[in-house]
Structures are given as structure tokens and as C-alpha cells.
Design a protein around this motif. Structure first.
Motif, mmCIF file in Angstrom:
data_model
loop_
_atom_site.group_PDB
_atom_site.id
_atom_site.type_symbol
_atom_site.label_atom_id
_atom_site.label_comp_id
_atom_site.label_asym_id
_atom_site.label_seq_id
_atom_site.Cartn_x
_atom_site.Cartn_y
_atom_site.Cartn_z
ATOM 1 N N LEU A 93 40.013 27.881 98.366
ATOM 2 C CA LEU A 93 39.230 28.949 97.754
ATOM 3 C C LEU A 93 39.375 28.901 96.237
ATOM 4 O O LEU A 93 40.411 28.498 95.707
ATOM 5 C CB LEU A 93 39.693 30.316 98.269
ATOM 6 C CG LEU A 93 39.466 30.600 99.756
ATOM 7 C CD1 LEU A 93 40.114 31.930 100.139
ATOM 8 C CD2 LEU A 93 37.979 30.630 100.088
ATOM 9 N N THR A 94 38.310 29.311 95.571
ATOM 10 C CA THR A 94 38.346 29.449 94.122
ATOM 11 C C THR A 94 38.203 30.918 93.761
ATOM 12 O O THR A 94 37.685 31.726 94.539
ATOM 13 C CB THR A 94 37.187 28.695 93.448
ATOM 14 O OG1 THR A 94 35.957 29.139 94.015
ATOM 15 C CG2 THR A 94 37.319 27.208 93.611
ATOM 16 N N VAL A 95 38.657 31.246 92.576
ATOM 17 C CA VAL A 95 38.326 32.535 91.970
ATOM 18 C C VAL A 95 37.215 32.257 90.975
ATOM 19 O O VAL A 95 37.372 31.435 90.065
ATOM 20 C CB VAL A 95 39.543 33.166 91.276
ATOM 21 C CG1 VAL A 95 39.120 34.410 90.490
ATOM 22 C CG2 VAL A 95 40.606 33.529 92.302
ATOM 23 N N VAL A 96 36.069 32.909 91.177
ATOM 24 C CA VAL A 96 34.918 32.683 90.309
ATOM 25 C C VAL A 96 34.624 33.942 89.502
ATOM 26 O O VAL A 96 34.887 35.062 89.944
ATOM 27 C CB VAL A 96 33.662 32.269 91.110
ATOM 28 C CG1 VAL A 96 33.918 30.991 91.881
ATOM 29 C CG2 VAL A 96 33.211 33.375 92.038
ATOM 30 N N ARG A 97 34.088 33.714 88.324
ATOM 31 C CA ARG A 97 33.646 34.807 87.446
ATOM 32 C C ARG A 97 32.259 34.438 86.949
ATOM 33 O O ARG A 97 32.070 33.389 86.332
ATOM 34 C CB ARG A 97 34.610 34.978 86.277
ATOM 35 C CG ARG A 97 34.280 36.135 85.322
ATOM 36 C CD ARG A 97 35.399 36.262 84.296
ATOM 37 N NE ARG A 97 35.240 37.413 83.421
ATOM 38 C CZ ARG A 97 34.794 37.346 82.163
ATOM 39 N NH1 ARG A 97 34.441 36.176 81.642
ATOM 40 N NH2 ARG A 97 34.690 38.441 81.428
ATOM 41 N N GLU A 98 31.287 35.283 87.244
ATOM 42 C CA GLU A 98 29.904 35.030 86.846
ATOM 43 C C GLU A 98 29.447 36.146 85.918
ATOM 44 O O GLU A 98 29.635 37.334 86.214
ATOM 45 C CB GLU A 98 29.013 34.937 88.081
ATOM 46 C CG GLU A 98 29.357 33.724 88.937
ATOM 47 C CD GLU A 98 28.806 33.776 90.348
ATOM 48 O OE1 GLU A 98 28.676 32.700 90.958
ATOM 49 O OE2 GLU A 98 28.529 34.890 90.844
ATOM 50 N N VAL A 99 28.848 35.755 84.791
ATOM 51 C CA VAL A 99 28.489 36.725 83.758
ATOM 52 C C VAL A 99 27.145 36.362 83.144
ATOM 53 O O VAL A 99 26.662 35.236 83.269
ATOM 54 C CB VAL A 99 29.557 36.774 82.633
ATOM 55 C CG1 VAL A 99 30.932 37.114 83.187
ATOM 56 C CG2 VAL A 99 29.598 35.457 81.859
ATOM 57 N N ILE A 100 26.548 37.335 82.466
ATOM 58 C CA ILE A 100 25.418 37.100 81.571
ATOM 59 C C ILE A 100 25.880 37.443 80.161
ATOM 60 O O ILE A 100 26.510 38.488 79.939
ATOM 61 C CB ILE A 100 24.193 37.949 81.962
ATOM 62 C CG1 ILE A 100 23.549 37.394 83.237
ATOM 63 C CG2 ILE A 100 23.166 37.977 80.825
ATOM 64 C CD1 ILE A 100 22.369 38.210 83.734
ATOM 65 N N LEU A 101 25.581 36.572 79.218
ATOM 66 C CA LEU A 101 25.909 36.804 77.813
ATOM 67 C C LEU A 101 24.657 37.306 77.106
ATOM 68 O O LEU A 101 23.597 36.675 77.179
ATOM 69 C CB LEU A 101 26.416 35.516 77.165
ATOM 70 C CG LEU A 101 27.586 34.820 77.878
ATOM 71 C CD1 LEU A 101 28.013 33.568 77.117
ATOM 72 C CD2 LEU A 101 28.766 35.769 78.060
ATOM 73 N N ARG A 102 24.784 38.441 76.434
ATOM 74 C CA ARG A 102 23.646 39.089 75.778
ATOM 75 C C ARG A 102 23.883 39.215 74.276
ATOM 76 O O ARG A 102 25.012 39.435 73.840
ATOM 77 C CB ARG A 102 23.421 40.498 76.347
ATOM 78 C CG ARG A 102 22.995 40.557 77.813
ATOM 79 C CD ARG A 102 22.937 42.002 78.272
ATOM 80 N NE ARG A 102 22.471 42.179 79.638
ATOM 81 C CZ ARG A 102 21.227 42.509 79.974
ATOM 82 N NH1 ARG A 102 20.315 42.708 79.022
ATOM 83 N NH2 ARG A 102 20.888 42.667 81.240
ATOM 84 N N VAL A 103 22.796 39.123 73.531
ATOM 85 C CA VAL A 103 22.818 39.391 72.092
ATOM 86 C C VAL A 103 21.768 40.457 71.809
ATOM 87 O O VAL A 103 20.587 40.269 72.127
ATOM 88 C CB VAL A 103 22.524 38.123 71.271
ATOM 89 C CG1 VAL A 103 22.450 38.461 69.781
ATOM 90 C CG2 VAL A 103 23.604 37.071 71.516
ATOM 91 N N ASP A 104 22.209 41.583 71.261
ATOM 92 C CA ASP A 104 21.321 42.717 70.988
ATOM 93 C C ASP A 104 20.510 43.089 72.229
ATOM 94 O O ASP A 104 19.317 43.391 72.154
ATOM 95 C CB ASP A 104 20.392 42.397 69.812
ATOM 96 C CG ASP A 104 21.156 42.230 68.507
ATOM 97 O OD1 ASP A 104 22.270 42.778 68.398
ATOM 98 O OD2 ASP A 104 20.647 41.538 67.603
ATOM 99 N N GLY A 105 21.163 43.029 73.370
ATOM 100 C CA GLY A 105 20.539 43.411 74.630
ATOM 101 C C GLY A 105 19.787 42.305 75.339
ATOM 102 O O GLY A 105 19.471 42.434 76.524
ATOM 103 N N GLN A 106 19.482 41.217 74.649
ATOM 104 C CA GLN A 106 18.694 40.141 75.260
ATOM 105 C C GLN A 106 19.601 39.177 76.019
ATOM 106 O O GLN A 106 20.533 38.605 75.448
ATOM 107 C CB GLN A 106 17.924 39.351 74.200
ATOM 108 C CG GLN A 106 17.058 38.246 74.802
ATOM 109 C CD GLN A 106 16.268 37.489 73.757
ATOM 110 O OE1 GLN A 106 16.371 37.772 72.565
ATOM 111 N NE2 GLN A 106 15.472 36.526 74.182
#
Length: 212
Positions: free
Chosen positions: A93-106
Motif C-alpha cells: 500500500l502507498t500513502v497518496v496525497r492529491e491536490v490542486i494548486l491554485r493562483v488567485d483562485g485559478q
């Protein structure tokens, strides 16, 4: 493509169709034209795909507000590419981290990090308490961490990774990602013999900007 009628030729100097295209002001660099129409090619995103150091810090320089939107963090089965990059056995098993990176909301980048579950009680235990802080807080202030060469990769439009990212992007932003959101980069960070793989998938809008 036909030359424009505005391109006039004299009997002694008859420009080619390509020359007429240039005379009428069309972009000659495909990277520039693709950025204008939102088509992401490897050339148009080249600076981002190969930019060293922290992606989060480079993005933060593009605007007034930089945010990390955490989509998921938890235990998941290995994926083939992650298993190969981390040098792990077929099972586990892995530990995963999924994210979105935003600049000024975009939203500009979808990112996924993966590490063997055992490493989160050892060299990468700080990953558990990262919250909405950028991963850069762990990776670039510790001299014991070493990074592999960046590897640009075009993901399959109908592959599992792209479809998974698309579902998360839609749920988090209310809009589907661009159909041209296909170029990513991958690298592996090593600390005390344990590896962490990071994948970053770029929105075509970034082709209009240089890394900060």
C-alpha cells in the motif's frame, strides 16, 4: 493553408504561401500560438516541465494568493508507475496525497504524491501532518533529501490517471479540465533510503506564463 488575399505579389517577387503567412502576422513559433489558443504541447510547457526547485514557489510568484486544495490523503493500492519508480514489490500500500494548486483562485496544477506506507512512520512521517501546506515545506529545506531528474510525460487522454484527475478536478472546481491538460512531469525524492514520487499535471493556461 491558403495565403491571405492581403499578401500581394509582384511579377519579380512572388512570395510563397509560407511567406504570406508570415507577412500577415501569424505566429511563427508554435509554442506561442498554442499558448494563445489553449493547446498544451511539450514545447509550449517546456519551461514548466523542466523548471528546477519548488513548483509551488514558482506558482506563488504569478499572483497575489497561492493555495493548496487537498483533494485526498490516505492509503491506496500501488499503481504500476509508482511501484516501478519507488522500486517496490508487486503488493503493498502507498500513502497518496492529491491536490490542486491554485493562483488567485485559478486551478493550474493537479498533483499526486505517493510513498510506501511504511515510510510514513519513518523518513516521511511529516507527510501526515502537512495539511494544506505545500509539499515544498518538506522537500526543499532538508539537505538530506535528493531529487531525481525531472521526467516529462504525456498522459493518455483516456487512461486511468487522466480520468481520475478529471473527476477530482470537476468535483473541486465545478468545471472539467481542459481536454488538452495532458502534459505532466514526474520525479522521485529520496530521504534516508525511502522514496517519494511526485507527479504534476499542468493546465494549458500555464503556457502563457514563464516560471517565476
Amino acid at each position: 493553408m491558403r495565403p491571405s488575399r492581403r499578401c500581394r505579389a509582384t511579377p519579380s517577387t512572388r512570395p510563397s504561401a509560407a511567406q504570406c503567412w508570415q507577412l500577415n502576422g501569424a505566429p511563427q513559433n508554435w509554442a506561442e500560438s498554442s499558448a494563445e489558443v489553449g493547446i498544451a504541447t511539450r514545447d509550449s510547457l517546456r519551461d514548466w516541465l523542466h523548471a528546477p526547485g519548488s513548483l509551488s514557489r514558482r506558482l506563488a510568484r504569478l499572483g497575489q494568493r497561492f493555495e493548496v486544495q487537498v483533494l485526498r490523503q490516505g492509503v491506496a493500492p500501488f499503481r504500476a508507475l509508482e511501484r516501478a519508480a519507488l522500486g517496490l514489490p508487486p503488493r503493498g500500500l502507498t500513502v497518496v496525497r492529491e491536490v490542486i494548486l491554485r493562483v488567485d483562485g485559478q486551478p493550474l496544477v493537479w498533483a499526486r504524491s505517493a510513498v510506501h506506507q511504511r515510510a510514513t512512520t519513518g523518513p516521511w512521517r511529516a507527510l501526515k501532518g502537512l495539511g494544506s501546506k505545500p509539499l515544498a515545506h518538506l522537500l526543499y529545506d532538508d539537505y538530506r533529501i535528493h531529487r531525481s531528474e525531472l521526467q516529462p510525460r504525456r498522459v493518455s487522454r483516456h487512461g486511468h490517471t487522466r480520468r481520475h484527475a478529471e473527476r477530482q478536478w470537476l468535483a473541486a472546481t465545478g468545471q472539467p479540465p481542459s481536454a488538452q491538460m495532458l502534459w505532466s512531469r514526474n520525479s522521485v525524492f529520496s530521504r534516508s533510503g525511502a522514496q517519494l514520487r511526485v507527479m504534476e499535471l499542468f493546465d494549458p493556461a500555464l503556457a502563457r506564463h514563464r516560471p517565476g
